[in-house]
Design a protein around this motif. Sequence first.
Motif, short mmCIF file in Angstrom:
data_model
loop_
_atom_site.label_atom_id
_atom_site.label_comp_id
_atom_site.label_asym_id
_atom_site.label_seq_id
_atom_site.Cartn_x
_atom_site.Cartn_y
_atom_site.Cartn_z
N ARG A 206 -29.17 -36.26 37.49
CA ARG A 206 -28.24 -36.36 38.62
C ARG A 206 -26.86 -36.80 38.15
O ARG A 206 -26.72 -37.51 37.16
CB ARG A 206 -28.79 -37.34 39.66
CG ARG A 206 -29.91 -36.77 40.47
CD ARG A 206 -29.42 -35.75 41.51
NE ARG A 206 -28.83 -36.44 42.68
CZ ARG A 206 -27.56 -36.36 43.03
NH1 ARG A 206 -26.71 -35.65 42.32
NH2 ARG A 206 -27.13 -36.99 44.10
N HIS A 207 -25.86 -36.37 38.89
CA HIS A 207 -24.45 -36.66 38.62
C HIS A 207 -24.00 -36.07 37.28
O HIS A 207 -23.11 -36.60 36.63
CB HIS A 207 -24.17 -38.16 38.69
CG HIS A 207 -24.57 -38.75 40.01
ND1 HIS A 207 -23.92 -38.44 41.20
CD2 HIS A 207 -25.60 -39.59 40.35
CE1 HIS A 207 -24.51 -39.08 42.19
NE2 HIS A 207 -25.52 -39.77 41.72
N HIS A 208 -24.66 -34.97 36.92
CA HIS A 208 -24.18 -34.09 35.86
C HIS A 208 -23.83 -32.78 36.57
O HIS A 208 -24.68 -32.19 37.25
CB HIS A 208 -25.26 -33.87 34.81
CG HIS A 208 -24.83 -33.00 33.66
ND1 HIS A 208 -24.68 -31.63 33.79
CD2 HIS A 208 -24.50 -33.31 32.37
CE1 HIS A 208 -24.29 -31.13 32.63
NE2 HIS A 208 -24.17 -32.12 31.76
N ALA A 209 -22.59 -32.33 36.44
CA ALA A 209 -22.10 -31.24 37.29
C ALA A 209 -22.96 -29.98 37.20
O ALA A 209 -23.23 -29.35 38.22
CB ALA A 209 -20.64 -30.92 36.94
N LEU A 210 -23.39 -29.61 36.00
CA LEU A 210 -24.20 -28.41 35.87
C LEU A 210 -25.61 -28.62 36.41
O LEU A 210 -26.14 -27.78 37.14
CB LEU A 210 -24.27 -27.95 34.42
CG LEU A 210 -25.13 -26.70 34.16
CD1 LEU A 210 -24.67 -25.52 35.02
CD2 LEU A 210 -25.13 -26.34 32.68
N GLN A 211 -26.23 -29.74 36.09
CA GLN A 211 -27.58 -30.01 36.57
C GLN A 211 -27.62 -30.13 38.09
O GLN A 211 -28.54 -29.62 38.75
CB GLN A 211 -28.13 -31.27 35.91
CG GLN A 211 -28.36 -31.14 34.42
CD GLN A 211 -29.32 -30.02 34.09
OE1 GLN A 211 -30.36 -29.86 34.72
NE2 GLN A 211 -28.97 -29.21 33.10
N ASP A 212 -26.63 -30.77 38.67
CA ASP A 212 -26.56 -30.86 40.13
C ASP A 212 -26.39 -29.47 40.75
O ASP A 212 -26.96 -29.17 41.81
CB ASP A 212 -25.41 -31.76 40.56
CG ASP A 212 -25.76 -33.25 40.47
OD1 ASP A 212 -26.91 -33.56 40.12
OD2 ASP A 212 -24.87 -34.08 40.72
N SER A 213 -25.62 -28.60 40.08
CA SER A 213 -25.45 -27.24 40.58
C SER A 213 -26.77 -26.48 40.55
O SER A 213 -27.11 -25.77 41.51
CB SER A 213 -24.41 -26.50 39.73
OG SER A 213 -23.14 -27.11 39.82
N LEU A 214 -27.51 -26.61 39.47
CA LEU A 214 -28.79 -25.92 39.35
C LEU A 214 -29.79 -26.40 40.40
O LEU A 214 -30.50 -25.60 41.01
CB LEU A 214 -29.36 -26.11 37.94
CG LEU A 214 -28.67 -25.32 36.83
CD1 LEU A 214 -29.05 -25.88 35.46
CD2 LEU A 214 -29.03 -23.84 36.92
#
Length: 245
Positions: A206-214
Amino acid sequence: MKEEPKGVGRMWNLYKMGGFTPAIASMLGSQNAQQMAFIRSINKEQRKQSLLDMPLRELDIVVFDLETTGFYPSNGDEIISFGAVHMKGLELNESRQFYSLVNPKRRIPRQIIELTGITNEMVQDAPDLMQVLHDFMEFLGRRLLLAHAAGHDKQFLNAALWRTSKISLNHRVLDTMLVAKWLEPKRASYALDDLLEDFGIPITERHHALQDSLMTAKLWQQFLIRILDRNITTLGDLYAYLSKH
């Protein structure tokens, strides 16, 4: 709000008076002038198309997320990372991803470092906002944007577009939080963590831009199945229903 440097103000006045490319290039540098022109062209093209009649099963979407130094771009907070992934209808194309750190040219507060894991050392050599915004807009093209609790991300994206290119975002932005409130109006929480857990979507980072997008993209997949089950087939139909709630 911070006052614009005199050079930027002079550049913009020249642009409004006729777009003297050599003058813009001399003030911004030729690379930045080209990036600004590209960003403006992508945004301008977006005004020419309407996605409202597009079937949801065929809709091209870029699911995105931003990490920032705080909550208020008007008070000097900056974007520190962009993350995005491409979807078409129900299909999540995880091979088409976008991720970049951004040098915010200011110190990242300690609480943001603890939240995101992004340190001042990590962004020291990262590209500047103009470069990353150019690359993100190239990845986005003319697709619909989607985010969870999109107000924050849209606010910062608009501020970035205005500061670098003197434009406002023309792309439509669909908010999965609003969709969740319409689909499940009696929920106690619409936070992304709670929705992911309840829909059985593994929470990675969480609060990682790519991981949150996925993760948001996988949530949208499940929402879209339920939307289609209600015989809502176009983006315009969906907006019509969302406007009533």
